[in-house]
Design an enzyme around this catalytic site. Structure first.
Site, PDB file in Angstrom:
ATOM      1  N   ASP A  45      27.717  64.658  23.818  1.00 21.59           N
ATOM      2  CA  ASP A  45      28.894  65.158  23.106  1.00 21.59           C
ATOM      3  C   ASP A  45      28.823  66.667  22.902  1.00 21.59           C
ATOM      4  O   ASP A  45      27.747  67.223  22.675  1.00 21.59           O
ATOM      5  CB  ASP A  45      28.987  64.457  21.745  1.00 21.59           C
ATOM      6  CG  ASP A  45      30.299  64.720  21.044  1.00 21.59           C
ATOM      7  OD1 ASP A  45      31.298  64.991  21.730  1.00 21.59           O
ATOM      8  OD2 ASP A  45      30.324  64.654  19.803  1.00 21.59           O
ATOM      9  N   HIS A  54      31.680  70.856  30.771  1.00 26.46           N
ATOM     10  CA  HIS A  54      31.217  69.619  31.405  1.00 26.46           C
ATOM     11  C   HIS A  54      30.202  69.911  32.506  1.00 26.46           C
ATOM     12  O   HIS A  54      29.246  69.153  32.703  1.00 26.46           O
ATOM     13  CB  HIS A  54      32.407  68.850  31.970  1.00 26.46           C
ATOM     14  CG  HIS A  54      33.332  68.329  30.913  1.00 26.46           C
ATOM     15  ND1 HIS A  54      32.925  67.429  29.946  1.00 26.46           N
ATOM     16  CD2 HIS A  54      34.648  68.594  30.654  1.00 26.46           C
ATOM     17  CE1 HIS A  54      33.939  67.153  29.147  1.00 26.46           C
ATOM     18  NE2 HIS A  54      34.992  67.848  29.550  1.00 26.46           N
ATOM     19  N   ASN A  89      38.542  58.345  27.150  1.00 26.71           N
ATOM     20  CA  ASN A  89      38.598  59.705  27.702  1.00 26.71           C
ATOM     21  C   ASN A  89      39.751  59.926  28.671  1.00 26.71           C
ATOM     22  O   ASN A  89      40.066  61.074  29.018  1.00 26.71           O
ATOM     23  CB  ASN A  89      37.276  60.056  28.397  1.00 26.71           C
ATOM     24  CG  ASN A  89      36.147  60.335  27.432  1.00 26.71           C
ATOM     25  OD1 ASN A  89      34.974  60.192  27.775  1.00 26.71           O
ATOM     26  ND2 ASN A  89      36.472  60.720  26.199  1.00 26.71           N
ATOM     27  N   TRP A  90      40.401  58.846  29.120  1.00 27.70           N
ATOM     28  CA  TRP A  90      41.573  59.001  29.991  1.00 27.70           C
ATOM     29  C   TRP A  90      42.709  59.726  29.265  1.00 27.70           C
ATOM     30  O   TRP A  90      43.635  60.232  29.905  1.00 27.70           O
ATOM     31  CB  TRP A  90      42.069  57.644  30.470  1.00 27.70           C
ATOM     32  CG  TRP A  90      41.115  56.922  31.365  1.00 27.70           C
ATOM     33  CD1 TRP A  90      40.362  55.822  31.052  1.00 27.70           C
ATOM     34  CD2 TRP A  90      40.795  57.227  32.742  1.00 27.70           C
ATOM     35  NE1 TRP A  90      39.598  55.432  32.139  1.00 27.70           N
ATOM     36  CE2 TRP A  90      39.847  56.274  33.188  1.00 27.70           C
ATOM     37  CE3 TRP A  90      41.228  58.219  33.627  1.00 27.70           C
ATOM     38  CZ2 TRP A  90      39.321  56.287  34.474  1.00 27.70           C
ATOM     39  CZ3 TRP A  90      40.701  58.228  34.911  1.00 27.70           C
ATOM     40  CH2 TRP A  90      39.770  57.276  35.327  1.00 27.70           C
ATOM     41  N   ARG A 109      42.527  62.483  27.804  1.00 32.72           N
ATOM     42  CA  ARG A 109      42.345  63.930  27.894  1.00 32.72           C
ATOM     43  C   ARG A 109      43.259  64.511  28.978  1.00 32.72           C
ATOM     44  O   ARG A 109      43.795  63.776  29.808  1.00 32.72           O
ATOM     45  CB  ARG A 109      40.880  64.245  28.194  1.00 32.72           C
ATOM     46  CG  ARG A 109      39.959  63.824  27.064  1.00 32.72           C
ATOM     47  CD  ARG A 109      38.542  64.297  27.268  1.00 32.72           C
ATOM     48  NE  ARG A 109      37.698  63.947  26.135  1.00 32.72           N
ATOM     49  CZ  ARG A 109      36.451  64.376  25.965  1.00 32.72           C
ATOM     50  NH1 ARG A 109      35.915  65.195  26.872  1.00 32.72           N
ATOM     51  NH2 ARG A 109      35.754  64.023  24.905  1.00 32.72           N
TER      52      ARG A 109
END
Length: 249
Positions: free
Chosen positions: A28, A45, A76-77, A79
């Site tokens: 995270d 990332h 997370n989709w 985002r």
């Protein structure tokens, strides 16, 4: 070279109070790391992927048997599409590098946890091939949780059991925690000894909900891209001081 590697591992292990069998990591803070530096989130990332390489190599060196990393959740989709695509591109790069390491006699076994049906076909094919070709490796097992959610995993196992019951090959009375566990993505893998979450946040975020029933939780106020093997070493030392009673005295 082999003797040197063994010597390094022995040296690392001398001062470690215990070597955990299985470590879970919630990676995270990538986005916040980038924002703090005025960089696009995808840069965070990329830096986080480098941190994972450092940490996984350290775990392999000290003799950890299983490392499970939360790479991409079912949530997370939500985002921005460009951020999601950047993460998927990093996954492609990771798989490519892992294949190159395997060709150099890497002992790493790879597993991927989650519903991969929503991923691009080329990613699914690479993940399937890597699992197949590393199945007999005897070193560390690295589990990448991709399109993974703990609730989704339990529901997936429940659906499999429901299908068996509907087909008449299983009665409801036969459903036990042990049987359900055999239908999880992590079947055959021991529960994590501890789960570490950097970035200062203190929540589980739908990660290994079933498996973490008796795991220790360790939090660090450092964003994931800045996480170093020394931070993991400190977490192992903290874990060694915990008293694990598993409901007993």
């Amino acid at each position: 070279m082999k003797g040197e590697a063994m010597a390094v591992q022995e040296q690392e292990n001398v001062s470690l109070p215990v070597i955990p069998r299985h470590i879970g990591i919630i990676m995270d803070g990538n986005g916040r790391w980038a924002v703090k530096r005025g960089l696009p989130r995808k840069a965070g990332h990329k830096a986080g992927a480098k941190a994972f390489e450092r940490v996984s190599e350290y775990c392999e060196k000290i003799g950890v048997k299983y490392l499970t990393a939360y790479a991409f959740s079912t949530e997370n989709w939500r985002r921005p599409p460009e951020e999601v695509e950047a993460i998927m591109d990093l996954l492609r790069e990771y798989l490519k590098n892992a294949e190159e390491r395997r060709e150099k006699n890497s002992k790493v076994r790879m597993l991927f946890l989650g519903d991969r049906s929503a991923l691009a076909p080329d990613l699914q094919e690479k993940m399937d091939r890597m699992e197949r070709e590393s199945a007999n490796k005897t070193g560390i097992t690295i589990c990448m949780a991709i399109n993974y959610g703990g609730r989704d995993e339990i529901a997936h196992a429940a659906r499999e059991l429901a299908r068996l019951a509907k087909a008449g090959s299983l009665s409801p009375e036969e459903i036990t925690p042990e049987l359900l566990e055999k239908h999880l993505y992590t079947r055959g893998i021991p529960d994590p000894d501890f789960i570490i979450r950097p970035s200062g946040e203190q929540r589980i975020s739908n990660f290994l909900l079933w498996q973490s029933a008796y795991s220790e939780f360790i939090y660090r106020d450092v964003l994931w891209p800045d996480f170093e093997p020394e931070d993991l070493r400190g977490a192992i030392e903290e874990f060694a001081g915990r008293s694990r009673r598993f409901g007993g005295i």
